[in-house]
Design a protein around this motif. Sequence first.
Motif, PDB file in Angstrom:
ATOM      1  N   CYS A  31       0.856  -1.184   0.000  1.00  0.00           N
ATOM      2  CA  CYS A  31       0.000   0.000   0.000  1.00  0.00           C
ATOM      3  C   CYS A  31       0.895   1.237   0.000  1.00  0.00           C
ATOM      4  O   CYS A  31       1.836   1.332   0.788  1.00  0.00           O
ATOM      5  CB  CYS A  31      -0.892  -0.028   1.237  1.00  0.00           C
ATOM      6  N   GLY A  32       0.617   2.183  -0.869  1.00  0.00           N
ATOM      7  CA  GLY A  32       1.418   3.388  -0.973  1.00  0.00           C
ATOM      8  C   GLY A  32       1.260   4.330   0.206  1.00  0.00           C
ATOM      9  O   GLY A  32       2.032   5.277   0.350  1.00  0.00           O
ATOM     10  N   ILE A  33       0.284   4.095   1.058  1.00  0.00           N
ATOM     11  CA  ILE A  33       0.058   4.964   2.214  1.00  0.00           C
ATOM     12  C   ILE A  33       0.692   4.374   3.468  1.00  0.00           C
ATOM     13  O   ILE A  33       1.518   5.008   4.114  1.00  0.00           O
ATOM     14  CB  ILE A  33      -1.447   5.216   2.421  1.00  0.00           C
ATOM     15  N   CYS A  34       0.329   3.138   3.823  1.00  0.00           N
ATOM     16  CA  CYS A  34       0.845   2.552   5.069  1.00  0.00           C
ATOM     17  C   CYS A  34       2.100   1.704   4.857  1.00  0.00           C
ATOM     18  O   CYS A  34       2.748   1.323   5.819  1.00  0.00           O
ATOM     19  CB  CYS A  34      -0.238   1.720   5.760  1.00  0.00           C
ATOM     20  N   ARG A  35       2.428   1.394   3.589  1.00  0.00           N
ATOM     21  CA  ARG A  35       3.601   0.597   3.213  1.00  0.00           C
ATOM     22  C   ARG A  35       3.547  -0.834   3.746  1.00  0.00           C
ATOM     23  O   ARG A  35       4.567  -1.483   3.937  1.00  0.00           O
ATOM     24  CB  ARG A  35       4.906   1.265   3.649  1.00  0.00           C
ATOM     25  N   GLU A  39      -1.471  -8.205   1.025  1.00  0.00           N
ATOM     26  CA  GLU A  39      -1.967  -9.414   1.675  1.00  0.00           C
ATOM     27  C   GLU A  39      -2.070  -9.251   3.182  1.00  0.00           C
ATOM     28  O   GLU A  39      -2.728 -10.019   3.845  1.00  0.00           O
ATOM     29  CB  GLU A  39      -1.081 -10.619   1.338  1.00  0.00           C
ATOM     30  N   GLY A  40      -1.391  -8.259   3.720  1.00  0.00           N
ATOM     31  CA  GLY A  40      -1.529  -7.922   5.133  1.00  0.00           C
ATOM     32  C   GLY A  40      -2.760  -7.042   5.274  1.00  0.00           C
ATOM     33  O   GLY A  40      -3.599  -6.970   4.385  1.00  0.00           O
ATOM     34  N   CYS A  41      -2.879  -6.382   6.366  1.00  0.00           N
ATOM     35  CA  CYS A  41      -4.015  -5.478   6.531  1.00  0.00           C
ATOM     36  C   CYS A  41      -3.507  -4.106   6.936  1.00  0.00           C
ATOM     37  O   CYS A  41      -2.368  -3.949   7.356  1.00  0.00           O
ATOM     38  CB  CYS A  41      -5.022  -6.021   7.537  1.00  0.00           C
ATOM     39  N   CYS A  42      -4.373  -3.130   6.791  1.00  0.00           N
ATOM     40  CA  CYS A  42      -3.993  -1.770   7.148  1.00  0.00           C
ATOM     41  C   CYS A  42      -3.799  -1.682   8.662  1.00  0.00           C
ATOM     42  O   CYS A  42      -4.236  -2.564   9.395  1.00  0.00           O
ATOM     43  CB  CYS A  42      -5.062  -0.797   6.677  1.00  0.00           C
ATOM     44  N   PRO A  43      -3.158  -0.632   9.146  1.00  0.00           N
ATOM     45  CA  PRO A  43      -2.931  -0.509  10.588  1.00  0.00           C
ATOM     46  C   PRO A  43      -4.212  -0.468  11.429  1.00  0.00           C
ATOM     47  O   PRO A  43      -4.181  -0.774  12.612  1.00  0.00           O
ATOM     48  CB  PRO A  43      -2.167   0.815  10.714  1.00  0.00           C
ATOM     49  N   ALA A  44      -5.350  -0.128  10.823  1.00  0.00           N
ATOM     50  CA  ALA A  44      -6.603  -0.055  11.571  1.00  0.00           C
ATOM     51  C   ALA A  44      -7.266  -1.421  11.742  1.00  0.00           C
ATOM     52  O   ALA A  44      -8.164  -1.570  12.553  1.00  0.00           O
ATOM     53  CB  ALA A  44      -7.581   0.889  10.870  1.00  0.00           C
ATOM     54  N   CYS A  45      -6.831  -2.421  10.990  1.00  0.00           N
ATOM     55  CA  CYS A  45      -7.466  -3.746  11.039  1.00  0.00           C
ATOM     56  C   CYS A  45      -6.552  -4.763  11.705  1.00  0.00           C
ATOM     57  O   CYS A  45      -5.351  -4.569  11.801  1.00  0.00           O
ATOM     58  CB  CYS A  45      -7.807  -4.212   9.631  1.00  0.00           C
ATOM     59  N   LYS A  46      -7.164  -5.870  12.114  1.00  0.00           N
ATOM     60  CA  LYS A  46      -6.399  -6.924  12.766  1.00  0.00           C
ATOM     61  C   LYS A  46      -6.226  -8.154  11.883  1.00  0.00           C
ATOM     62  O   LYS A  46      -5.269  -8.883  12.029  1.00  0.00           O
ATOM     63  CB  LYS A  46      -7.088  -7.334  14.071  1.00  0.00           C
ATOM     64  N   ILE A  47      -7.183  -8.387  10.971  1.00  0.00           N
ATOM     65  CA  ILE A  47      -7.153  -9.585  10.141  1.00  0.00           C
ATOM     66  C   ILE A  47      -7.270  -9.176   8.677  1.00  0.00           C
ATOM     67  O   ILE A  47      -8.189  -8.448   8.305  1.00  0.00           O
ATOM     68  CB  ILE A  47      -8.317 -10.532  10.507  1.00  0.00           C
ATOM     69  N   PRO A  48      -6.337  -9.632   7.829  1.00  0.00           N
ATOM     70  CA  PRO A  48      -6.433  -9.296   6.404  1.00  0.00           C
ATOM     71  C   PRO A  48      -7.570 -10.060   5.738  1.00  0.00           C
ATOM     72  O   PRO A  48      -8.090 -11.030   6.271  1.00  0.00           O
ATOM     73  CB  PRO A  48      -5.076  -9.740   5.860  1.00  0.00           C
ATOM     74  N   HIS A  64      -5.007   0.026   0.497  1.00  0.00           N
ATOM     75  CA  HIS A  64      -6.002  -0.538   1.409  1.00  0.00           C
ATOM     76  C   HIS A  64      -7.136   0.484   1.473  1.00  0.00           C
ATOM     77  O   HIS A  64      -6.879   1.692   1.551  1.00  0.00           O
ATOM     78  CB  HIS A  64      -5.434  -0.725   2.820  1.00  0.00           C
ATOM     79  N   MET A  65      -8.365   0.042   1.439  1.00  0.00           N
ATOM     80  CA  MET A  65      -9.501   0.954   1.431  1.00  0.00           C
ATOM     81  C   MET A  65      -9.490   1.874   2.661  1.00  0.00           C
ATOM     82  O   MET A  65      -9.714   3.077   2.538  1.00  0.00           O
ATOM     83  CB  MET A  65     -10.821   0.188   1.381  1.00  0.00           C
ATOM     84  N   HIS A  66      -9.197   1.322   3.829  1.00  0.00           N
ATOM     85  CA  HIS A  66      -9.215   2.135   5.047  1.00  0.00           C
ATOM     86  C   HIS A  66      -8.123   3.205   5.022  1.00  0.00           C
ATOM     87  O   HIS A  66      -8.337   4.320   5.504  1.00  0.00           O
ATOM     88  CB  HIS A  66      -9.064   1.246   6.286  1.00  0.00           C
TER      89      HIS A  66
END
Length: 100
Positions: A31-35, A39-48, A64-66
């Motif tokens: 992800c260009g925002i959170c790097r 296949e992982g998840c954004c920092p706001a989520c726990k499960i991809p 990532h949408m979030h």
Amino acid sequence: MKVTVKHWHAVAQWRWDTGHDEDSGDGDDVCGICRVAYEGCCPACKIPGDDCPLIWGECSHVFHMHCLLKWISTTASKQQCPMDRRTWVTAERKVAKSSS
């Protein structure tokens, strides 16, 4: 000869189909925002997975949408893609139907 399976251990792996060549090694798999890897998840989520989906822009950038929603909600974003600063327009993704 008769074979009896006594134990079976299945292993699976999944990837988001971002349309980029996964072997290119050019960094298009994060992800260009959170790097974090798609296949992982954004920092706001726990499960991809489906609870942390990807979103494509007409400019062909994927996030990532979030992460994108958080970015777009800031005044500094000016409703622009964080990668190329074009006005953000969400692209329609057409899923290719498999011929099976």
